[in-house]
Design a protein around this motif. Structure first.
Motif, PDB file in Angstrom:
ATOM      1  N   LEU A  26       0.783  -1.236   0.000  1.00 25.65           N
ATOM      2  CA  LEU A  26       0.000   0.000   0.000  1.00 25.65           C
ATOM      3  C   LEU A  26       0.816   1.289   0.000  1.00 25.65           C
ATOM      4  N   ILE A  27       2.064   1.251   0.513  1.00 23.84           N
ATOM      5  CA  ILE A  27       2.822   2.498   0.690  1.00 23.84           C
ATOM      6  C   ILE A  27       4.196   2.374   0.028  1.00 23.84           C
ATOM      7  N   PRO A  28       4.297   2.678  -1.242  1.00 20.99           N
ATOM      8  CA  PRO A  28       5.569   2.506  -1.977  1.00 20.99           C
ATOM      9  C   PRO A  28       6.547   3.670  -1.789  1.00 20.99           C
ATOM     10  N   SER A  29       6.908   3.974  -0.545  1.00 15.33           N
ATOM     11  CA  SER A  29       7.929   4.993  -0.297  1.00 15.33           C
ATOM     12  C   SER A  29       9.206   4.316   0.186  1.00 15.33           C
ATOM     13  N   ARG A  30      10.324   4.976   0.002  1.00 18.47           N
ATOM     14  CA  ARG A  30      11.624   4.368   0.296  1.00 18.47           C
ATOM     15  C   ARG A  30      11.731   3.943   1.768  1.00 18.47           C
ATOM     16  N   ILE A  31      11.422   4.859   2.679  1.00 14.78           N
ATOM     17  CA  ILE A  31      11.571   4.562   4.112  1.00 14.78           C
ATOM     18  C   ILE A  31      10.632   3.433   4.526  1.00 14.78           C
ATOM     19  N   VAL A  32       9.390   3.509   4.082  1.00 11.50           N
ATOM     20  CA  VAL A  32       8.405   2.479   4.448  1.00 11.50           C
ATOM     21  C   VAL A  32       8.837   1.117   3.912  1.00 11.50           C
ATOM     22  N   MET A  33       9.360   1.081   2.698  1.00  8.38           N
ATOM     23  CA  MET A  33       9.787  -0.193   2.102  1.00  8.38           C
ATOM     24  C   MET A  33      10.961  -0.798   2.871  1.00  8.38           C
ATOM     25  N   LEU A  34      11.856   0.035   3.368  1.00  6.14           N
ATOM     26  CA  LEU A  34      12.997  -0.468   4.136  1.00  6.14           C
ATOM     27  C   LEU A  34      12.539  -1.038   5.479  1.00  6.14           C
ATOM     28  N   VAL A  35      11.630  -0.324   6.133  1.00 13.16           N
ATOM     29  CA  VAL A  35      11.079  -0.823   7.402  1.00 13.16           C
ATOM     30  C   VAL A  35      10.278  -2.102   7.162  1.00 13.16           C
ATOM     31  N   ALA A  36       9.523  -2.127   6.082  1.00 14.70           N
ATOM     32  CA  ALA A  36       8.733  -3.314   5.746  1.00 14.70           C
ATOM     33  C   ALA A  36       9.629  -4.518   5.493  1.00 14.70           C
ATOM     34  N   ALA A  37      10.773  -4.284   4.831  1.00 17.71           N
ATOM     35  CA  ALA A  37      11.718  -5.376   4.565  1.00 17.71           C
ATOM     36  C   ALA A  37      12.236  -5.980   5.864  1.00 17.71           C
ATOM     37  N   ALA A  38      12.452  -5.124   6.877  1.00 14.90           N
ATOM     38  CA  ALA A  38      12.884  -5.615   8.181  1.00 14.90           C
ATOM     39  C   ALA A  38      11.818  -6.513   8.798  1.00 14.90           C
ATOM     40  N   CYS A  39      10.566  -6.078   8.710  1.00 11.90           N
ATOM     41  CA  CYS A  39       9.462  -6.883   9.263  1.00 11.90           C
ATOM     42  C   CYS A  39       9.332  -8.218   8.533  1.00 11.90           C
ATOM     43  N   VAL A  40       9.424  -8.180   7.207  1.00  7.83           N
ATOM     44  CA  VAL A  40       9.278  -9.406   6.417  1.00  7.83           C
ATOM     45  C   VAL A  40      10.442 -10.364   6.676  1.00  7.83           C
ATOM     46  N   GLY A  41      11.610  -9.820   7.027  1.00  6.06           N
ATOM     47  CA  GLY A  41      12.756 -10.674   7.354  1.00  6.06           C
ATOM     48  C   GLY A  41      12.487 -11.599   8.525  1.00  6.06           C
ATOM     49  N   LEU A  42      11.501 -11.254   9.354  1.00  2.98           N
ATOM     50  CA  LEU A  42      11.160 -12.083  10.512  1.00  2.98           C
ATOM     51  C   LEU A  42      10.467 -13.378  10.121  1.00  2.98           C
ATOM     52  N   THR A  43      10.034 -13.477   8.863  1.00  4.25           N
ATOM     53  CA  THR A  43       9.365 -14.714   8.444  1.00  4.25           C
ATOM     54  C   THR A  43      10.325 -15.907   8.462  1.00  4.25           C
ATOM     55  N   TYR A  44      11.637 -15.633   8.318  1.00  5.15           N
ATOM     56  CA  TYR A  44      12.626 -16.709   8.445  1.00  5.15           C
ATOM     57  C   TYR A  44      12.585 -17.298   9.857  1.00  5.15           C
ATOM     58  N   SER A  45      12.348 -16.454  10.845  1.00  3.95           N
ATOM     59  CA  SER A  45      12.263 -16.927  12.227  1.00  3.95           C
ATOM     60  C   SER A  45      11.034 -17.807  12.426  1.00  3.95           C
ATOM     61  N   LEU A  46       9.915 -17.415  11.813  1.00  4.44           N
ATOM     62  CA  LEU A  46       8.708 -18.240  11.894  1.00  4.44           C
ATOM     63  C   LEU A  46       8.937 -19.606  11.267  1.00  4.44           C
ATOM     64  N   ALA A  47       9.635 -19.614  10.113  1.00  2.39           N
ATOM     65  CA  ALA A  47       9.836 -20.860   9.375  1.00  2.39           C
ATOM     66  C   ALA A  47      10.760 -21.826  10.091  1.00  2.39           C
ATOM     67  N   THR A  48      11.679 -21.309  10.899  1.00  4.80           N
ATOM     68  CA  THR A  48      12.652 -22.177  11.571  1.00  4.80           C
ATOM     69  C   THR A  48      12.344 -22.306  13.058  1.00  4.80           C
ATOM     70  N   VAL A  49      12.644 -21.262  13.833  1.00  2.00           N
ATOM     71  CA  VAL A  49      12.432 -21.312  15.283  1.00  2.00           C
ATOM     72  C   VAL A  49      10.962 -21.511  15.616  1.00  2.00           C
ATOM     73  N   GLY A  50      10.071 -20.850  14.871  1.00  2.00           N
ATOM     74  CA  GLY A  50       8.641 -20.991  15.128  1.00  2.00           C
ATOM     75  C   GLY A  50       8.148 -22.415  14.940  1.00  2.00           C
ATOM     76  N   SER A  51       8.531 -23.033  13.823  1.00  2.00           N
ATOM     77  CA  SER A  51       8.102 -24.411  13.551  1.00  2.00           C
ATOM     78  C   SER A  51       8.677 -25.386  14.565  1.00  2.00           C
ATOM     79  N   VAL A  52       9.940 -25.192  14.928  1.00  2.00           N
ATOM     80  CA  VAL A  52      10.577 -26.061  15.921  1.00  2.00           C
ATOM     81  C   VAL A  52       9.869 -25.947  17.270  1.00  2.00           C
ATOM     82  N   THR A  53       9.626 -24.711  17.700  1.00  2.00           N
ATOM     83  CA  THR A  53       8.999 -24.479  19.000  1.00  2.00           C
ATOM     84  C   THR A  53       7.577 -25.039  19.054  1.00  2.00           C
ATOM     85  N   LEU A  54       6.790 -24.801  18.010  1.00  5.14           N
ATOM     86  CA  LEU A  54       5.429 -25.332  17.977  1.00  5.14           C
ATOM     87  C   LEU A  54       5.425 -26.858  18.011  1.00  5.14           C
TER      88      LEU A  54
END
Length: 399
Positions: free
Chosen positions: A300-328
């Motif tokens: 929804l918000i194609p601005s440079r700063i927002v996209m960089l912050v969004a990339a940081a949030c999306v990077g957390l999906t690796y944690s869900l795929a590994t640590v999250g799956s293991v913990t569950l």
């Protein structure tokens, strides 16, 4: 924490850095030079990653059957030889089909000593701070990618991709040496040693014979969680294209990818610490919400700063795929059934991650953008959050 436990953590980190960081997370560096020299489409070269990841998933399924105390060192030596040997032989390939075979071999071998093997060893050796230790080991996949990407890029630029494969093979051997020589056992009790936090575990310990029957519907549910979180990681490799598609400079996409990889590693360690401190339900749910917000912001918000912050949030999906799956897997099925359930859950996530990366490319070709992909990932995160809520409200609470 005594030195022997730190040595074990270091050995397991080396296995993850070698089998995942030096194979999957730097694979993109080889696409263009190989395609140009051999006259191939980059999609044909990228298929090496898909084949390798599918075989990695199959190796993870086989891991509990192969890992035995009596042949632990021999298994580690053989798997290291297969991983490093196939990597070195890639340097001698002059067509893509031998590459497919070699990537399949090293994917399968690294799967045997990969996530499943490492987490089973951690479960035996670390009863206290288990989630933190798991997250540290998992985090070395992203850390190795971040550290070795510029090294391999420079080698490719100066000496070619063939030399880079040989150097990576040498690094794989070096990273696996601590596990070969310093990992004493899979289960500490077989060597008359004690796991870290033994007293904490004694009260609720359950043997495999005492473990309750495995609910296949719950296995399927957690497999869906793994699919949603692992498949979502595929979008990160398309960040440069997402940025351009949003009217931003390609350099913004490269920065997005760098930030994402930083949060790939750091996010895993933070998630492990959060799980140990405030519990798995709140921690994993929070990560799913942050990924959802990141994807929604990209949409929804194609601005440079927002996209960089969004990339940081999306990077957390690796944690869900590994640590999250293991913990569950551990919280739903318990330690006694972990080795029987997590390999299947991990295989589903890994296979779908391998396939979804190609599917994203096809969807881009069909629609001319990434909006459909981003919408699908939003659905994935809602599904993942719903599964977490159900599991902890209905299943874990009753147990």
């Amino acid at each position: 924490m005594k030195g022997k436990y730190i040595v074990i953590i270091a050995a397991l980190c080396g296995l993850i850095a070698s089998g995942v960081g030096l194979i999957t997370n730097i694979a993109g560096l080889f696409f263009t030079p190989i395609a140009e020299e051999l006259g191939l489409l980059r999609g044909a070269v990228a298929m090496n990653v898909t084949i390798g990841n599918l075989c990695f998933a199959a190796g993870g399924m086989m891991s509990p059957k192969v890992m035995k105390e009596k042949n632990l060192k021999l298994m580690l030596i053989v798997m290291t030889a297969l991983i490093a040997g196939s990597s070195a032989l890639l340097a001698a390939c002059h067509s893509v089909f031998p590459m497919y075979i070699l990537n399949g071999i090293r994917g399968f071998a690294s799967g045997i000593v990969g996530f499943v093997f490492v987490t089973i060893v951690i479960n035996h050796w670390f009863f206290e701070n288990n989630a933190l230790v798991t997250s540290i080991a998992m985090g070395f996949s992203g850390l190795a990618g971040a550290v070795f990407s510029p090294v391999m890029s420079n080698i490719i630029s100066s000496s070619g991709w063939r030399t880079a494969y040989i150097v990576s093979a040498v690094l794989m051997v070096i990273l696996n040496l601590p596990a070969i020589f310093l990992l004493p056992s899979i289960d500490p009790y077989t060597k008359n040693q004690k796991p870290y936090g033994e007293k904490k575990a004694a009260a609720g310990a359950v043997t495999e014979e005492e473990a309750p029957p495995i609910n296949k519907a719950l296995v399927a549910m957690l497999a869906v969680f793994a699919v949603c979180s692992a498949a979502s990681t595929s979008i990160t490799q398309h960040f440069p294209g997402v940025a351009v598609n949003r009217g931003l400079d390609a350099a913004v996409g490269a920065t997005m990818l760098s930030i994402c990889m930083l949060f790939n590693t750091g996010g895993k360690i933070v998630l492990g610490a959060l799980v140990d401190k405030i519990g798995a339900r709140i921690s994993i749910s929070l990560y799913a919400v942050l990924v959802f917000i990141g994807i929604l912001a990209m949409l929804l918000i194609p601005s440079r700063i927002v996209m960089l912050v969004a990339a940081a949030c999306v990077g957390l999906t690796y944690s869900l795929a590994t640590v999250g799956s293991v913990t569950l897997s551990k919280e739903v099925f318990g330690m006694a059934n972990y080795g029987k359930t997590y390999p299947t859950i991990n295989m589903c996530g890994t296979m779908c991650s391998a396939l979804f990366s190609s599917i994203i490319g096809f969807m881009y070709d069909a629609t001319g953008g990434y909006n459909l992909t981003l919408c699908i990932i939003l659905v994935f995160m809602v599904t993942a959050f719903s599964i977490i809520t159900y599991v902890y409200t209905i299943v874990v609470k009753k147990a």
